[in-house]
Motif scaffolding. Structure first.
Motif, PDB file in Angstrom:
ATOM      1  N   ALA A  85       0.814  -1.216   0.000  1.00 28.85           N
ATOM      2  CA  ALA A  85       0.000   0.000   0.000  1.00 28.85           C
ATOM      3  C   ALA A  85       0.848   1.266   0.000  1.00 28.85           C
ATOM      4  CB  ALA A  85      -0.926   0.000   1.216  1.00 28.85           C
ATOM      5  N   LYS A  86       2.083   1.156   0.508  1.00 23.47           N
ATOM      6  CA  LYS A  86       2.872   2.370   0.711  1.00 23.47           C
ATOM      7  C   LYS A  86       4.359   2.052   0.621  1.00 23.47           C
ATOM      8  CE  LYS A  86       3.382   6.003   4.244  1.00 23.47           C
ATOM      9  NZ  LYS A  86       2.964   6.426   5.590  1.00 23.47           N
ATOM     10  N   MET A  87       5.104   2.979   0.024  1.00 23.32           N
ATOM     11  CA  MET A  87       6.556   2.902   0.005  1.00 23.32           C
ATOM     12  C   MET A  87       7.079   4.167   0.679  1.00 23.32           C
ATOM     13  SD  MET A  87       9.265   2.464  -3.174  1.00 23.32           S
ATOM     14  CE  MET A  87       8.747   0.806  -3.584  1.00 23.32           C
ATOM     15  N   THR A  88       8.021   3.991   1.598  1.00 28.63           N
ATOM     16  CA  THR A  88       8.605   5.131   2.304  1.00 28.63           C
ATOM     17  C   THR A  88      10.111   5.154   2.074  1.00 28.63           C
ATOM     18  OG1 THR A  88       8.995   3.923   4.367  1.00 28.63           O
ATOM     19  CG2 THR A  88       6.852   4.999   4.119  1.00 28.63           C
ATOM     20  N   LEU A  89      10.704   6.314   2.322  1.00 26.46           N
ATOM     21  CA  LEU A  89      12.153   6.456   2.242  1.00 26.46           C
ATOM     22  C   LEU A  89      12.558   7.677   3.047  1.00 26.46           C
ATOM     23  CD1 LEU A  89      12.824   9.022   0.113  1.00 26.46           C
ATOM     24  CD2 LEU A  89      11.938   7.344  -1.499  1.00 26.46           C
ATOM     25  N   SER A  90      13.836   7.761   3.335  1.00 25.48           N
ATOM     26  CA  SER A  90      14.361   8.963   3.984  1.00 25.48           C
ATOM     27  C   SER A  90      15.550   9.451   3.169  1.00 25.48           C
ATOM     28  CB  SER A  90      14.759   8.692   5.431  1.00 25.48           C
ATOM     29  OG  SER A  90      15.763   7.717   5.516  1.00 25.48           O
ATOM     30  N   VAL A  91      15.693  10.781   3.125  1.00 25.78           N
ATOM     31  CA  VAL A  91      16.738  11.393   2.310  1.00 25.78           C
ATOM     32  C   VAL A  91      17.244  12.642   3.030  1.00 25.78           C
ATOM     33  CG1 VAL A  91      15.016  12.631   0.910  1.00 25.78           C
ATOM     34  CG2 VAL A  91      17.292  12.245  -0.021  1.00 25.78           C
ATOM     35  N   GLY A 102       6.269  10.570  -7.755  1.00 25.82           N
ATOM     36  CA  GLY A 102       5.036  10.626  -6.977  1.00 25.82           C
ATOM     37  C   GLY A 102       5.197  10.581  -5.469  1.00 25.82           C
ATOM     38  N   PHE A 103       6.414  10.664  -4.971  1.00 28.03           N
ATOM     39  CA  PHE A 103       6.618  10.681  -3.526  1.00 28.03           C
ATOM     40  C   PHE A 103       6.334  12.074  -2.982  1.00 28.03           C
ATOM     41  CE2 PHE A 103       8.814   6.897  -4.675  1.00 28.03           C
ATOM     42  CZ  PHE A 103       8.787   6.084  -3.558  1.00 28.03           C
ATOM     43  N   GLU A 104       5.806  12.132  -1.779  1.00 34.22           N
ATOM     44  CA  GLU A 104       5.506  13.389  -1.103  1.00 34.22           C
ATOM     45  C   GLU A 104       6.231  13.438   0.229  1.00 34.22           C
ATOM     46  OE1 GLU A 104       1.279  13.704  -0.670  1.00 34.22           O
ATOM     47  OE2 GLU A 104       0.928  13.523  -2.817  1.00 34.22           O
ATOM     48  N   VAL A 105       6.532  14.624   0.682  1.00 38.09           N
ATOM     49  CA  VAL A 105       7.156  14.807   1.988  1.00 38.09           C
ATOM     50  C   VAL A 105       6.114  14.537   3.060  1.00 38.09           C
ATOM     51  CG1 VAL A 105       8.249  16.459   3.551  1.00 38.09           C
ATOM     52  CG2 VAL A 105       8.833  16.465   1.106  1.00 38.09           C
ATOM     53  N   GLU A 106       6.437  13.642   3.983  1.00 40.78           N
ATOM     54  CA  GLU A 106       5.556  13.349   5.107  1.00 40.78           C
ATOM     55  C   GLU A 106       6.027  14.026   6.378  1.00 40.78           C
ATOM     56  OE1 GLU A 106       4.692   9.237   5.837  1.00 40.78           O
ATOM     57  OE2 GLU A 106       2.949   9.399   4.551  1.00 40.78           O
ATOM     58  N   GLY A 107       7.320  14.299   6.447  1.00 41.96           N
ATOM     59  CA  GLY A 107       7.839  14.930   7.647  1.00 41.96           C
ATOM     60  C   GLY A 107       9.315  15.242   7.515  1.00 41.96           C
ATOM     61  N   ILE A 108       9.796  16.016   8.472  1.00 46.10           N
ATOM     62  CA  ILE A 108      11.202  16.399   8.497  1.00 46.10           C
ATOM     63  C   ILE A 108      11.737  16.169   9.906  1.00 46.10           C
ATOM     64  CG2 ILE A 108      12.840  18.310   8.238  1.00 46.10           C
ATOM     65  CD1 ILE A 108      10.854  19.542   6.216  1.00 46.10           C
ATOM     66  N   LEU A 109      12.846  15.449   9.983  1.00 44.67           N
ATOM     67  CA  LEU A 109      13.547  15.253  11.246  1.00 44.67           C
ATOM     68  C   LEU A 109      14.643  16.306  11.302  1.00 44.67           C
ATOM     69  CD1 LEU A 109      13.855  11.360  11.106  1.00 44.67           C
ATOM     70  CD2 LEU A 109      12.076  12.717  12.238  1.00 44.67           C
ATOM     71  N   LYS A 110      14.396  17.354  12.060  1.00 45.34           N
ATOM     72  CA  LYS A 110      15.307  18.503  12.086  1.00 45.34           C
ATOM     73  C   LYS A 110      16.600  18.169  12.805  1.00 45.34           C
ATOM     74  CE  LYS A 110      11.525  21.779  11.874  1.00 45.34           C
ATOM     75  NZ  LYS A 110      10.807  22.843  12.560  1.00 45.34           N
ATOM     76  N   PHE A 136       1.842   6.493  -1.791  1.00 44.97           N
ATOM     77  CA  PHE A 136       0.790   5.496  -1.619  1.00 44.97           C
ATOM     78  C   PHE A 136       0.584   4.803  -2.940  1.00 44.97           C
ATOM     79  CE2 PHE A 136       0.170   8.432   1.856  1.00 44.97           C
ATOM     80  CZ  PHE A 136      -0.033   7.558   2.915  1.00 44.97           C
ATOM     81  N   LEU A 137       0.604   3.472  -2.902  1.00 41.77           N
ATOM     82  CA  LEU A 137       0.544   2.680  -4.118  1.00 41.77           C
ATOM     83  C   LEU A 137      -0.857   2.180  -4.414  1.00 41.77           C
ATOM     84  CD1 LEU A 137       3.802   0.714  -3.390  1.00 41.77           C
ATOM     85  CD2 LEU A 137       3.547   2.655  -4.924  1.00 41.77           C
TER      86      LEU A 137
END
Length: 183
Positions: free
Chosen positions: A132-138, A153-161, A180-181
């Protein structure tokens, strides 16, 4: 899980994307260490979190058995591994619907579309396998990767400051992105 190998020809380079096999473990161990030394985009400094060939054999074996795991690599015609990617899912029922994507490409092969091809193969696999979902961090400084992920098609979900402290003594943020797939 497995995929059918796919061959590409880009800017004079011929390479194939295929699933990792246990025979690839020695090369993968060396390449991961080299990639860690070529960029500050990863969590590790060179030599940290080292994976031995035996570690890679176990990882590959585990990934081949899991329905929500995929370990891909890109290999030249001469058999040199130039990049790899993984989708790792959880065995916990509440988290089985998603996978986390990660990728590494040797610096000499940036610009040959290896990263986008690994990402596309992973997205196709995830969709076909009803993730249903693919996530990543960059890291925030990896602007090319962020642009690529947004294009796919990836969107920002959050930022770890101030999430990472790099060699320059500065803190950098990690951007969490997802796609979201199926809905």
């Amino acid at each position: 899980m497995k995929i059918i190998p796919i061959s590409y020809h880009q800017n004079g380079l011929r390479y194939t994307i295929r699933c990792a096999e246990e025979k690839d473990a020695d090369q993968l161990s060396q390449i991961r260490l080299k990639i860690d030394g070529e960029t500050s985009f990863f969590d590790r400094n060179p030599g940290e979190g080292m994976l031995t060939p035996n570690d890679f054999k176990q990882l590959i074996h585990t990934d081949l058995q899991g329905f929500n795991r995929l370990f891909l690599l890109a290999e030249t015609e001469t058999g040199q591994i130039i990049a790899f990617s993984r989708c790792e899912g959880s065995s916990l029922k509440r988290l089985m619907h998603k996978v986390e994507f990660g990728i590494g490409v040797l610096k000499d092969y940036w610009g040959y579309k290896v990263g986008p091809k690994l990402l596309q193969a992973s997205l196709t696999w995830a969709t076909e396998n009803k993730m249903a979902k693919m996530t990543l961090s960059v890291i925030e400084t990896n602007e090319k990767a962020i642009k690529l992920y947004k294009r796919f098609g990836f969107e920002v979900e959050g930022i770890l400051k101030k999430d990472k402290l790099l060699e320059d003594g500065e803190y950098y943020s990690t951007i969490i992105m997802s796609r979201f797939l199926s809905e």
